[in-house]
Design an enzyme around this catalytic site. Structure first.
Site, PDB file in Angstrom:
ATOM      1  N   HIS A  90      37.317 -27.462  15.480  1.00 48.16           N
ATOM      2  CA  HIS A  90      36.541 -27.887  14.309  1.00 48.16           C
ATOM      3  C   HIS A  90      36.181 -29.372  14.411  1.00 48.16           C
ATOM      4  O   HIS A  90      35.087 -29.783  14.004  1.00 48.16           O
ATOM      5  CB  HIS A  90      37.344 -27.637  13.026  1.00 48.16           C
ATOM      6  N   HIS A 101      42.476 -24.645  18.200  1.00 49.54           N
ATOM      7  CA  HIS A 101      41.468 -24.131  17.265  1.00 49.54           C
ATOM      8  C   HIS A 101      41.064 -25.193  16.252  1.00 49.54           C
ATOM      9  O   HIS A 101      39.876 -25.400  15.985  1.00 49.54           O
ATOM     10  CB  HIS A 101      42.012 -22.900  16.529  1.00 49.54           C
ATOM     11  N   GLU A 102      42.048 -25.876  15.674  1.00 47.72           N
ATOM     12  CA  GLU A 102      41.738 -26.901  14.676  1.00 47.72           C
ATOM     13  C   GLU A 102      40.975 -28.061  15.321  1.00 47.72           C
ATOM     14  O   GLU A 102      40.083 -28.648  14.697  1.00 47.72           O
ATOM     15  CB  GLU A 102      43.015 -27.403  14.003  1.00 47.72           C
TER      16      GLU A 102
END
Length: 242
Positions: A112, A108-109
């Site tokens: 970004h 998920h990170e």
């Protein structure tokens, strides 16, 4: 955007209070559920045996991103991507762990980081707002309370108006965050689903998706909480209606 004056014409002071309390209860439940899910999936080891750090590095490499570092930061649930210094910051529970939860959070990170590399419009807009939001957040700390006191005792609405305007910006920022977070999760899940060497079963993918969904819900309730707080203070500014 619909004006606060129009909205507060339909929402009374008492209903604003009730809305704040209801969202606070929902927020507590969502936070509890998210932490429970994270703990549950943190105890399920990945069949691939990869750590969160290794997964993050693979995802970045697969997207052709070579200028982003993956580092470990202290704390629990402190995972985030910093576009200023291009770092994927993972908490020790994610960086070193070889669990489904660690895989989901690390991916998920990195989602970004992929957004940043591809100049994803919502992330760009959100990042541009950060300096303004930092100022607005500082203003709300004193203008709201002092503004209400001045309104009641000196009938001066200007300080409260500044506070409400600042809070409106913070609330807008909370809602702009939502597409950024959902998109990062979608990118993460798509990559995990297409990489058998990282996540080898559909059950693991299902668990990762569940973990990220509950994480996203914490942002949803935070945005709704900000909106309820905004409506509460707007009632003071535009006139209490019982």
């Amino acid at each position: 955007m619909i004006s606060l004056t129009f909205i507060t014409g339909f929402i009374t002071y008492n209903s604003a209070i009730f809305l704040m309390l209801a969202i606070a209860v929902v927020s507590f439940i969502v936070q509890w559920r998210f932490k429970s899910k994270f703990k549950q999936y943190s105890e399920i080891g990945l069949l691939s045996g990869l750590s969160g750090a290794e997964i993050a590095e693979r995802m970045l490499r697969d997207h052709g991103i070579t200028d982003v570092r993956v580092i470990s930061v202290e704390g629990q649930l402190t995972d985030h991507y910093n576009p200023a210094d291009k770092t994927v910051n993972l908490s020790p529970d994610v960086y070193h762990s070889r669990s489904v939860a660690a895989a989901a959070v690390a991916a998920h990170e990195c989602g970004h980081a992929v957004q940043h590399a591809k100049a994803y419009s919502w992330l760009t807009f959100r990042s541009a707002m950060v300096p303004v939001i930092n100022v607005a957040s500082t203003l709300t700390q004193w203008t709201l309370t002092i503004g209400i006191l001045l309104l009641f005792f000196a009938h001066t609405p200007w300080v409260l108006a500044i506070g409400v305007a600042a809070l409106a910006l913070v609330t807008t920022f909370s809602f702009i965050t939502l597409p950024v977070e959902f998109d990062a999760s979608n990118r993460a899940l798509a990559w995990l689903n297409n990489n058998y060497n990282v996540m080898q079963t559909q059950e693991e993918h299902k668990q990762a998706k569940d973990a990220l969904w509950w994480a996203a819900m914490t942002y949803v309730v935070a945005a709704l909480s900000a909106l309820a707080t905004l409506l509460y203070y707007a009632q003071f500014l535009f006139g209490r209606r019982d």
